[in-house]
Write a protein that holds these residues in place. Structure first.
Motif, short mmCIF file in Angstrom:
data_model
loop_
_atom_site.label_atom_id
_atom_site.label_comp_id
_atom_site.label_asym_id
_atom_site.label_seq_id
_atom_site.Cartn_x
_atom_site.Cartn_y
_atom_site.Cartn_z
N ILE A 1 36.11 53.67 34.94
CA ILE A 1 34.76 53.61 34.66
C ILE A 1 34.57 53.60 32.96
O ILE A 1 35.34 54.31 32.41
CB ILE A 1 34.05 55.00 34.99
N VAL A 2 33.60 52.80 32.64
CA VAL A 2 33.39 52.67 31.04
C VAL A 2 33.12 53.78 30.55
O VAL A 2 32.07 54.70 31.13
CB VAL A 2 32.56 51.48 30.65
N ALA A 3 33.81 54.62 29.55
CA ALA A 3 33.71 55.94 28.93
C ALA A 3 32.31 55.93 28.83
O ALA A 3 31.43 55.14 28.25
CB ALA A 3 34.36 56.23 27.78
N GLY A 4 31.48 57.26 29.18
CA GLY A 4 30.21 57.49 28.81
C GLY A 4 29.17 56.95 29.62
O GLY A 4 28.03 56.95 29.15
N THR A 5 29.61 56.16 30.80
CA THR A 5 28.73 55.28 31.50
C THR A 5 28.96 55.46 33.05
O THR A 5 29.86 56.34 33.55
CB THR A 5 28.87 53.63 31.30
N ARG A 6 28.12 54.77 33.90
CA ARG A 6 28.44 54.95 35.28
C ARG A 6 28.84 53.39 35.87
O ARG A 6 28.65 53.02 36.87
CB ARG A 6 27.30 55.50 36.19
N VAL A 7 29.47 52.69 34.90
CA VAL A 7 29.67 51.27 34.91
C VAL A 7 31.04 50.99 35.39
O VAL A 7 32.04 51.60 34.54
CB VAL A 7 29.32 50.19 33.71
N GLY A 8 31.48 50.50 36.34
CA GLY A 8 32.84 50.34 36.78
C GLY A 8 33.47 48.97 36.25
O GLY A 8 32.54 48.00 36.07
N TYR A 9 34.62 49.03 35.91
CA TYR A 9 35.19 47.92 35.13
C TYR A 9 36.57 47.54 35.80
O TYR A 9 37.43 48.41 35.98
CB TYR A 9 35.34 48.10 33.62
N VAL A 10 36.62 46.06 36.28
CA VAL A 10 37.91 45.86 36.79
C VAL A 10 38.46 44.57 36.00
O VAL A 10 37.57 43.56 35.95
CB VAL A 10 37.64 45.37 38.42
N TYR A 11 39.75 44.89 35.72
CA TYR A 11 40.69 43.58 34.89
C TYR A 11 41.42 43.17 36.19
O TYR A 11 41.90 43.64 36.83
CB TYR A 11 41.56 44.10 34.09
N VAL A 12 41.40 41.66 36.26
CA VAL A 12 42.20 40.90 37.13
C VAL A 12 42.94 39.86 36.47
O VAL A 12 42.42 39.04 35.94
CB VAL A 12 41.63 40.30 38.44
N ARG A 13 44.38 40.16 36.05
CA ARG A 13 45.12 39.06 35.44
C ARG A 13 45.75 37.83 36.22
O ARG A 13 45.85 36.90 35.80
CB ARG A 13 46.02 39.85 34.71
N ALA A 14 45.98 38.12 37.39
CA ALA A 14 46.43 37.17 38.22
C ALA A 14 46.26 37.44 39.85
O ALA A 14 45.96 38.63 40.10
CB ALA A 14 47.95 36.97 38.11
N TRP A 15 46.38 36.51 40.57
CA TRP A 15 46.11 36.62 42.16
C TRP A 15 47.51 36.36 42.69
O TRP A 15 47.89 35.47 43.37
CB TRP A 15 45.22 35.72 42.58
N ASP A 16 48.52 37.40 42.37
CA ASP A 16 49.63 37.41 42.99
C ASP A 16 50.31 38.63 43.13
O ASP A 16 49.65 39.78 42.65
CB ASP A 16 50.88 36.55 41.96
N GLY A 17 51.42 39.03 43.83
CA GLY A 17 52.03 40.28 43.94
C GLY A 17 51.06 41.14 44.81
O GLY A 17 50.56 40.75 45.73
N ASP A 18 50.81 42.21 44.29
CA ASP A 18 49.91 43.24 45.08
C ASP A 18 48.60 43.31 44.61
O ASP A 18 47.61 44.03 44.70
CB ASP A 18 50.40 44.71 44.93
N ALA A 19 48.11 41.89 43.81
CA ALA A 19 46.69 41.87 43.44
C ALA A 19 45.67 42.19 44.53
O ALA A 19 44.73 42.91 44.20
CB ALA A 19 46.68 40.62 42.75
N GLY A 20 46.06 41.66 45.55
CA GLY A 20 44.88 41.68 46.71
C GLY A 20 44.47 43.37 46.97
O GLY A 20 43.53 43.81 47.04
N THR A 21 45.85 44.10 47.20
CA THR A 21 45.68 45.18 47.41
C THR A 21 44.91 46.29 46.51
O THR A 21 44.28 47.19 46.71
CB THR A 21 47.09 45.92 48.02
N ARG A 22 45.37 46.18 45.23
CA ARG A 22 44.88 46.75 44.02
C ARG A 22 43.37 46.38 43.89
O ARG A 22 42.62 47.10 43.58
CB ARG A 22 45.74 46.60 42.71
#
Length: 169
Positions: free
Chosen positions: A33-54
């Motif tokens: 969660i972006v500090a001081g907000t209610r905004v969720g933030y997701v980084y996705v660097r690649a679609w490999d390994g356990d990316a789908g689960t995470r």
């Protein structure tokens, strides 16, 4: 990152959200969660390994454990991989089936006649499981560091009525 490797990305640190450690520990997805907000933030660097689960864990936790007022998906640097790893998480944001890419095959002897290829059409459909589409703003950050499935998953987000795109093509 391991000694001697540079992790070059347009993704910037966001207070309250850990950066993915893709080169060091092969973790392609991180969120918070972006500090001081209610905004969720997701980084996705690649679609490999356990990316789908995470990615699914990230979206699910942001939807169920927090009362988010919006979501940001940071795909500015995404090395691609298997785009289908994103589908279980995307299904949490959509209320119904959303066809995304249509496939066709030649039918008959007329080389211009095309018929739907329903097996692929089904595979490229987001089968939404939510009771309603996520009803807050969704920002999708894009950039030239996203390639292959990195671009395709960003495109899948374009089917969501609340998604808006920011960044370089």
């Amino acid at each position: 990152a391991p000694l001697g490797l540079l992790d070059c990305t347009e993704q910037l640190p966001v207070p309250g959200v850990p950066m993915p450690d893709y080169l060091g520990s092969a973790q392609p997805v991180s969120w918070g969660i972006v500090a001081g907000t209610r905004v969720g933030y997701v980084y996705v660097r690649a679609w490999d390994g356990d990316a789908g689960t995470r990615f699914t864990l990230a979206v699910n936790s942001l939807l169920t454990e927090y009362e988010t007022s919006g979501l940001i998906f940071d795909f500015r640097t995404n090395y691609g991989g298997n785009m289908f790893l994103s589908y279980p998480a995307l299904e949490l944001l959509f209320a119904g089936d959303v066809p995304t890419i249509g496939w066709a095959t030649r039918c008959g002897s007329d080389h211009l006649a095309m018929c739907s290829h329903t097996e692929f059409d089904y595979r490229y459909t987001i089968h939404g499981k939510a009771t309603a589409d996520y009803d807050h703003p969704i920002a999708v950050l894009t950039g030239p560091g996203a390639v292959s499935s990195g671009d395709q998953v960003a495109h899948l987000m374009s089917f969501h009525p609340r998604a808006r795109f920011f960044g370089k093509s």
